[in-house]
Design a protein around this motif. Sequence first.
Motif, PDB file in Angstrom:
ATOM      1  N   TRP A 227      -9.009   9.673  14.612  1.00 61.04           N
ATOM      2  CA  TRP A 227      -8.721   8.242  14.558  1.00 61.04           C
ATOM      3  C   TRP A 227      -7.243   7.967  14.812  1.00 61.04           C
ATOM      4  CZ3 TRP A 227     -12.764   5.328  15.014  1.00 61.04           C
ATOM      5  CH2 TRP A 227     -13.988   5.744  14.514  1.00 61.04           C
ATOM      6  N   VAL A 228      -6.373   8.817  14.257  1.00 57.44           N
ATOM      7  CA  VAL A 228      -4.935   8.666  14.502  1.00 57.44           C
ATOM      8  C   VAL A 228      -4.635   8.903  15.978  1.00 57.44           C
ATOM      9  CG1 VAL A 228      -2.639   9.610  14.007  1.00 57.44           C
ATOM     10  CG2 VAL A 228      -4.271   9.267  12.145  1.00 57.44           C
ATOM     11  N   ALA A 229      -5.269   9.922  16.562  1.00 53.32           N
ATOM     12  CA  ALA A 229      -5.065  10.211  17.981  1.00 53.32           C
ATOM     13  C   ALA A 229      -5.533   9.037  18.848  1.00 53.32           C
ATOM     14  CB  ALA A 229      -5.817  11.485  18.369  1.00 53.32           C
ATOM     15  N   LEU A 230      -6.674   8.454  18.479  1.00 55.48           N
ATOM     16  CA  LEU A 230      -7.188   7.310  19.219  1.00 55.48           C
ATOM     17  C   LEU A 230      -6.229   6.130  19.120  1.00 55.48           C
ATOM     18  CD1 LEU A 230      -9.832   6.244  20.718  1.00 55.48           C
ATOM     19  CD2 LEU A 230     -10.439   5.234  18.512  1.00 55.48           C
ATOM     20  N   PHE A 231      -5.769   5.849  17.899  1.00 58.05           N
ATOM     21  CA  PHE A 231      -4.846   4.731  17.691  1.00 58.05           C
ATOM     22  C   PHE A 231      -3.553   4.946  18.458  1.00 58.05           C
ATOM     23  CE2 PHE A 231      -2.059   1.787  15.625  1.00 58.05           C
ATOM     24  CZ  PHE A 231      -2.882   0.777  15.138  1.00 58.05           C
ATOM     25  N   ASP A 232      -3.014   6.163  18.420  1.00 57.45           N
ATOM     26  CA  ASP A 232      -1.760   6.474  19.109  1.00 57.45           C
ATOM     27  C   ASP A 232      -1.906   6.310  20.618  1.00 57.45           C
ATOM     28  OD1 ASP A 232       0.911   7.638  19.610  1.00 57.45           O
ATOM     29  OD2 ASP A 232      -0.237   9.367  20.309  1.00 57.45           O
ATOM     30  N   SER A 233      -2.989   6.801  21.185  1.00 56.49           N
ATOM     31  CA  SER A 233      -3.180   6.730  22.643  1.00 56.49           C
ATOM     32  C   SER A 233      -3.226   5.286  23.127  1.00 56.49           C
ATOM     33  CB  SER A 233      -4.469   7.451  23.037  1.00 56.49           C
ATOM     34  OG  SER A 233      -4.382   8.838  22.774  1.00 56.49           O
ATOM     35  N   PHE A 234      -3.984   4.459  22.444  1.00 61.74           N
ATOM     36  CA  PHE A 234      -4.123   3.068  22.882  1.00 61.74           C
ATOM     37  C   PHE A 234      -2.890   2.234  22.535  1.00 61.74           C
ATOM     38  CE2 PHE A 234      -8.645   4.201  23.027  1.00 61.74           C
ATOM     39  CZ  PHE A 234      -8.956   3.723  24.290  1.00 61.74           C
ATOM     40  N   TYR A 235      -2.247   2.526  21.404  1.00 63.73           N
ATOM     41  CA  TYR A 235      -1.019   1.789  21.061  1.00 63.73           C
ATOM     42  C   TYR A 235       0.068   2.076  22.091  1.00 63.73           C
ATOM     43  CZ  TYR A 235       2.804  -0.195  18.352  1.00 63.73           C
ATOM     44  OH  TYR A 235       3.882  -0.970  17.952  1.00 63.73           O
ATOM     45  N   ARG A 236       0.188   3.331  22.495  1.00 68.75           N
ATOM     46  CA  ARG A 236       1.196   3.704  23.494  1.00 68.75           C
ATOM     47  C   ARG A 236       0.886   3.045  24.833  1.00 68.75           C
ATOM     48  NH1 ARG A 236       0.582   8.592  25.376  1.00 68.75           N
ATOM     49  NH2 ARG A 236      -0.292   9.213  23.356  1.00 68.75           N
ATOM     50  N   LEU A 251      -3.741   4.388  33.802  1.00 66.59           N
ATOM     51  CA  LEU A 251      -3.068   5.077  32.702  1.00 66.59           C
ATOM     52  C   LEU A 251      -4.093   5.615  31.705  1.00 66.59           C
ATOM     53  CD1 LEU A 251       0.148   3.938  30.917  1.00 66.59           C
ATOM     54  CD2 LEU A 251      -1.790   4.673  29.556  1.00 66.59           C
ATOM     55  N   LEU A 252      -5.105   4.801  31.401  1.00 66.11           N
ATOM     56  CA  LEU A 252      -6.145   5.240  30.469  1.00 66.11           C
ATOM     57  C   LEU A 252      -6.989   6.355  31.074  1.00 66.11           C
ATOM     58  CD1 LEU A 252      -7.306   1.814  28.980  1.00 66.11           C
ATOM     59  CD2 LEU A 252      -5.910   3.573  27.871  1.00 66.11           C
ATOM     60  N   GLU A 253      -7.176   6.295  32.394  1.00 69.07           N
ATOM     61  CA  GLU A 253      -7.919   7.384  33.037  1.00 69.07           C
ATOM     62  C   GLU A 253      -7.177   8.715  32.858  1.00 69.07           C
ATOM     63  OE1 GLU A 253     -10.043   8.395  37.307  1.00 69.07           O
ATOM     64  OE2 GLU A 253      -8.244   7.149  37.278  1.00 69.07           O
ATOM     65  N   ARG A 254      -5.857   8.696  33.064  1.00 71.27           N
ATOM     66  CA  ARG A 254      -5.065   9.924  32.888  1.00 71.27           C
ATOM     67  C   ARG A 254      -5.069  10.385  31.440  1.00 71.27           C
ATOM     68  NH1 ARG A 254      -1.576   7.055  36.402  1.00 71.27           N
ATOM     69  NH2 ARG A 254      -0.227   6.484  34.643  1.00 71.27           N
ATOM     70  N   GLU A 255      -5.222   9.461  30.518  1.00 71.06           N
ATOM     71  CA  GLU A 255      -5.174   9.793  29.089  1.00 71.06           C
ATOM     72  C   GLU A 255      -6.460  10.459  28.616  1.00 71.06           C
ATOM     73  OE1 GLU A 255      -3.288   9.943  25.362  1.00 71.06           O
ATOM     74  OE2 GLU A 255      -2.415   9.090  27.183  1.00 71.06           O
ATOM     75  N   PHE A 256      -7.621  10.038  29.146  1.00 74.14           N
ATOM     76  CA  PHE A 256      -8.891  10.457  28.559  1.00 74.14           C
ATOM     77  C   PHE A 256      -9.767  11.315  29.464  1.00 74.14           C
ATOM     78  CE2 PHE A 256      -7.788   6.568  26.189  1.00 74.14           C
ATOM     79  CZ  PHE A 256      -7.825   7.085  24.892  1.00 74.14           C
ATOM     80  N   VAL A 257      -9.715  11.119  30.797  1.00 74.96           N
ATOM     81  CA  VAL A 257     -10.623  11.861  31.671  1.00 74.96           C
ATOM     82  C   VAL A 257     -10.231  13.332  31.809  1.00 74.96           C
ATOM     83  CG1 VAL A 257     -11.562  12.021  34.012  1.00 74.96           C
ATOM     84  CG2 VAL A 257     -11.367   9.787  32.893  1.00 74.96           C
ATOM     85  N   PRO A 258      -8.963  13.666  32.119  1.00 81.61           N
ATOM     86  CA  PRO A 258      -8.622  15.087  32.263  1.00 81.61           C
ATOM     87  C   PRO A 258      -8.827  15.895  30.983  1.00 81.61           C
ATOM     88  CG  PRO A 258      -6.914  13.695  33.211  1.00 81.61           C
ATOM     89  CD  PRO A 258      -7.826  12.796  32.443  1.00 81.61           C
ATOM     90  N   SER A 263     -15.999  11.273  30.747  1.00 83.74           N
ATOM     91  CA  SER A 263     -16.301  11.781  32.082  1.00 83.74           C
ATOM     92  C   SER A 263     -15.871  10.771  33.137  1.00 83.74           C
ATOM     93  CB  SER A 263     -17.805  12.060  32.217  1.00 83.74           C
ATOM     94  OG  SER A 263     -18.528  10.848  32.259  1.00 83.74           O
ATOM     95  N   GLU A 264     -15.699  11.244  34.354  1.00 78.56           N
ATOM     96  CA  GLU A 264     -15.322  10.363  35.453  1.00 78.56           C
ATOM     97  C   GLU A 264     -16.393   9.290  35.671  1.00 78.56           C
ATOM     98  OE1 GLU A 264     -12.689   8.940  38.253  1.00 78.56           O
ATOM     99  OE2 GLU A 264     -12.390  10.709  37.005  1.00 78.56           O
ATOM    100  N   GLU A 265     -17.648   9.686  35.541  1.00 79.92           N
ATOM    101  CA  GLU A 265     -18.737   8.730  35.718  1.00 79.92           C
ATOM    102  C   GLU A 265     -18.698   7.647  34.644  1.00 79.92           C
ATOM    103  OE1 GLU A 265     -19.096  12.009  35.704  1.00 79.92           O
ATOM    104  OE2 GLU A 265     -19.393  12.288  37.871  1.00 79.92           O
ATOM    105  N   GLN A 266     -18.455   8.052  33.397  1.00 74.31           N
ATOM    106  CA  GLN A 266     -18.362   7.078  32.308  1.00 74.31           C
ATOM    107  C   GLN A 266     -17.187   6.127  32.519  1.00 74.31           C
ATOM    108  OE1 GLN A 266     -18.173   9.952  29.098  1.00 74.31           O
ATOM    109  NE2 GLN A 266     -20.201   9.360  28.357  1.00 74.31           N
TER     110      GLN A 266
END
Length: 397
Positions: A227-236, A251-258, A263-266
Motif C-alpha cells: 500500500w505504501v509502494a502504491l501510494f508513493d508511485s501515484f503520489y510521485r 509515466l505510469l506505463e514505465r512505473e507498472f508494466v516493466p 500487463s501490456e494488454e491490461q
Amino acid sequence: MGSLFQSKLKLLLEIFLVSTRLGFTSFGGPVAHLGYFHEEYIRKRKWMDEKGYADLVALCQFLPGPASSQVGIGIGVMRAGVLGGIISFLGFTFPSVVVLIIFALLLQTFGFSDAGWIHGLKLVAVAVVAHAILGMAKNLTPDVQRKTIALLAVVVTLLWQTAFSQVIVILVAGLGGFFLYRQLTTNDPVDTTTFPLSRRFAIVCLFLFFGLLFALPLIREATTSNWVALFDSFYRAGSLVFGGGHVVLPLLEREFVPTGLLSEEQFLAGYGATQAVPGPLFTFAAYIGAIMYGWQGGLIATISIFLPAFLLILGTLPFWNSLRQNDQIRAALMGVNAAVVGILISALYYPIWTSAVLTTLDFAFVAILFSLLVFWKFPSWLIVLFGAIGGLLLSFL
C-alpha cells in the motif's frame, strides 16, 4: 446561526450538483474540460470574470498535475472555502472513477474501443474547445501585441511538444507582458473575488506537499507494504507531471508494466477506457489500482495521484490572489493570459482536432455542433448527447 448553516449547505449542494454534472459530461481531455468549465462557471453562472478565470488557468497550467482538476478545485474554494474545493473535486472526479472501473471491465470483455459514439464525443470536444477559445481570445488578446504573444505560443507549443514547453512558454510570455505593459497605469478593476484561505494554511499545504514527496520513498524503502509502494508511485506521478493527463499515461506505463505489476494488454485496455470516459485523465490511476488491489486499490490510487494537485493549488492560491493585484504582476499576467489562449489553440489542433476530425463529414458535424452551442445556445450536456448519437450514425456512412 441556523440560516447561515442552511445557506452554506445550499451553496455546497449547488457546487456538488454542478460539478457532478460536469463530471458526467466533460469528455475530451483537460483542454476540453476548461472549455466546459468556461461555459458553465463563467458564461452561465458568472462565478468568476474572464480575467480571473484566465489567471487561474494560467496558474494551474504552470503547476504540475491535472490542470483542469486544479481549476475546478480553485473555483470551488472561491465559492465556499476549502470544503467547497473538496466538494467540487469530488463532484468532478468520482463519477469518472466509478465509470472508468466499470467501463474498463466492459471494454476488456466486449471491445468498445472503436465504437462510433466514442468518435462522436471527440467531435464534441472540438466544438466545445473552439467555443471557449473564441470567448477567451476576444477578452484576452484585444491588441496586436497580445495577439502576437498568442501566435508565438501556438507555434512554439506545436513545434516543441515536451512536458515543459507549456511552462516555459508561460514564463516567457509573462516576461514579455511585463516589459510591454509595465508602464501602463491600469484602471481596469481587479476581480474582487478573494479566496478564503490564510497564508499560514497555504504554507502548511506546501510543506505537506514537499514533505510527502521526499518522505514517501524513504518510508517505502523502510517497509515492505504494498500500500505504501502504491501510494508513493501515484503520489510521485501526480507531483512531477507537467502538461496534463496525457503526459502521466506513459509515466505510469514505465512505473507498472516493466515491473510486471500490470500487463501490456491490461494497460492498453485501461488506456482505451480512459479516453472514452468523461472527467480527468488522471482517473486512469483508479483503473490501475483496481486491477492490482481491487476497488480499495482504485480508491487509494485515486487519492494519492490527486493529493499533490490539491496541496499545490491550496498552497498557492492565497499568494497568487495578492500578487495579481500588483500592477507589474498584472502586466506580466496580460502576457500570460495571451499565451494561455495560444496554448489552447495549439491543443485544439493537436491532439483534439487531429484525432477527431478525420473526414469532411466529421468537419461538417463539428460545424453543426458548434452552431448549436454558440448560436442556438444548446446546453453542453445536450451537445454531448447529440455528439454521441451523431458519431454512431456517422460510423454507418
